[in-house]
Design a protein around this motif. Structure first.
Motif, PDB file in Angstrom:
ATOM      1  N   PRO A 135      -2.475  -3.967   0.388  1.00 34.07           N
ATOM      2  CA  PRO A 135      -2.731  -2.559  -0.131  1.00 34.07           C
ATOM      3  C   PRO A 135      -2.745  -2.672  -1.532  1.00 34.07           C
ATOM      4  N   GLN A 136      -1.990  -3.465  -2.248  1.00 27.07           N
ATOM      5  CA  GLN A 136      -2.154  -3.417  -3.840  1.00 27.07           C
ATOM      6  C   GLN A 136      -3.596  -3.892  -4.376  1.00 27.07           C
ATOM      7  N   ILE A 138      -6.337  -3.307  -2.580  1.00 18.37           N
ATOM      8  CA  ILE A 138      -7.037  -2.153  -2.127  1.00 18.37           C
ATOM      9  C   ILE A 138      -7.035  -1.150  -3.124  1.00 18.37           C
ATOM     10  N   ASP A 139      -5.857  -0.706  -3.635  1.00 18.81           N
ATOM     11  CA  ASP A 139      -5.697   0.261  -4.816  1.00 18.81           C
ATOM     12  C   ASP A 139      -6.462  -0.135  -6.048  1.00 18.81           C
ATOM     13  N   ILE A 143     -11.403   0.381  -1.371  1.00 15.34           N
ATOM     14  CA  ILE A 143     -11.300  -0.187  -0.300  1.00 15.34           C
ATOM     15  C   ILE A 143     -12.557  -0.831   0.269  1.00 15.34           C
ATOM     16  N   HIS A 243       2.299   0.807   1.455  1.00 18.04           N
ATOM     17  CA  HIS A 243       1.454   2.147   1.459  1.00 18.04           C
ATOM     18  C   HIS A 243       0.375   1.956   0.252  1.00 18.04           C
ATOM     19  N   ARG A 244      -0.603   2.488   0.496  1.00 17.02           N
ATOM     20  CA  ARG A 244      -1.855   2.489  -0.314  1.00 17.02           C
ATOM     21  C   ARG A 244      -1.956   3.758  -1.316  1.00 17.02           C
TER      22      ARG A 244
END
Length: 252
Positions: A135-136, A138-139, A143, A243-244
């Motif tokens: 997720p990190q 992705i942020d 995505i 969490h994203r």
């Protein structure tokens, strides 16, 4: 003396698909209602099997078209839309003339069927590669770029170098292998379908493991997607480490 219906039922349950025509022929003239029902069940089972063989053959059209290549790799991803967890890509090189049945878009299969097929794919594939972006990351890169990165990683984790990539709809940047993007490829190519199943099962197992260490968000059931219970937990508990942040701003 006629064979008891219970024995005939046991015979049907033990019969392989190839043995069903003989079973049907043997008991076709038996007038007992119970036997007629068993014969009909055998016919239905054989018809369903034949339909699946035809469906699988139709899904092998791209594999046949590019059959001049030694290693044809299907690629797909799962997890672009969830609020939490990684995006995972699968890359699968199936053997020539692969006869694995029931391969399909992973979303069209039950969890039990996906698990069964996952084991078969991993056992019979020439090679299976997995790519995972957290997720990190992705942020940080968004995505879409994270999805491409996961796909490149999946290809890189294969034990053979593919000659051609069959992708589900996308063209992956920074890859020097020929690519064929196929719209709805996970329902039209057995290689992409296999990759879809491998990616889905891998990610689902990861989210179930996260649920055990991060209780309260119901990750085992929602797999990180924005279900009502997940969003309620997010508002009550706050975000977890998986969490994203770029996906959850509207809920906090």
């Amino acid at each position: 003396m006629r064979i008891a219906i219970g024995k005939i039922k046991e015979e049907l349950q033990a019969a392989a698909i190839a043995e069903l025509p003989v079973f049907i022929q043997t008991y076709a003239d038996d007038t007992r209602a119970g036997v007629r029902k068993l014969v009909q069940m055998a016919r239905k089972k054989k018809e369903d099997y034949d339909k699946e063989v035809e469906r699988t053959r139709a899904m092998s059209v791209y594999e046949k078209e590019y059959g001049m290549y030694s290693y044809i790799c299907g690629i797909d991803e799962v997890g672009r839309g969830p609020l939490a967890g990684p995006v995972v890509a699968g890359a699968v090189v199936l053997p020539k003339d692969c006869d694995i049945l029931y391969l399909n878009d992973s979303k069209r299969l039950s969890a039990k069927k996906r698990e069964e097929l996952y084991d078969i794919i991993c056992k019979r594939a020439v090679s299976v590669g997995i790519g995972c972006v957290d997720p990190q990351r992705i942020d940080k890169i968004n995505i879409l770029q994270a999805t491409y990165e996961a796909m490149r990683e999946a290809v890189g984790n294969l034990t053979v170098r593919p000659d051609i990539l069959l992708n589900d709809a996308v063209t992956i940047p920074q890859v020097d292998i020929r690519q064929v993007p196929i719209i709805k490829g996970d329902a039209r190519s057995i290689s992409i379908a296999a990759a879809s199943i491998v990616a889905k099962v891998t990610r689902d197992r990861m989210m179930e493991a996260y649920d055990r260490v991060l209780p309260g968000y119901h990750f085992a059931s929602n797999k990180g997607y924005g279900s009502a219970e997940h969003i309620a937990a997010l508002k009550e508990i706050g975000p977890s480490p998986i969490h994203r942040q770029s996906f959850i701003r509207n809920f906090l």
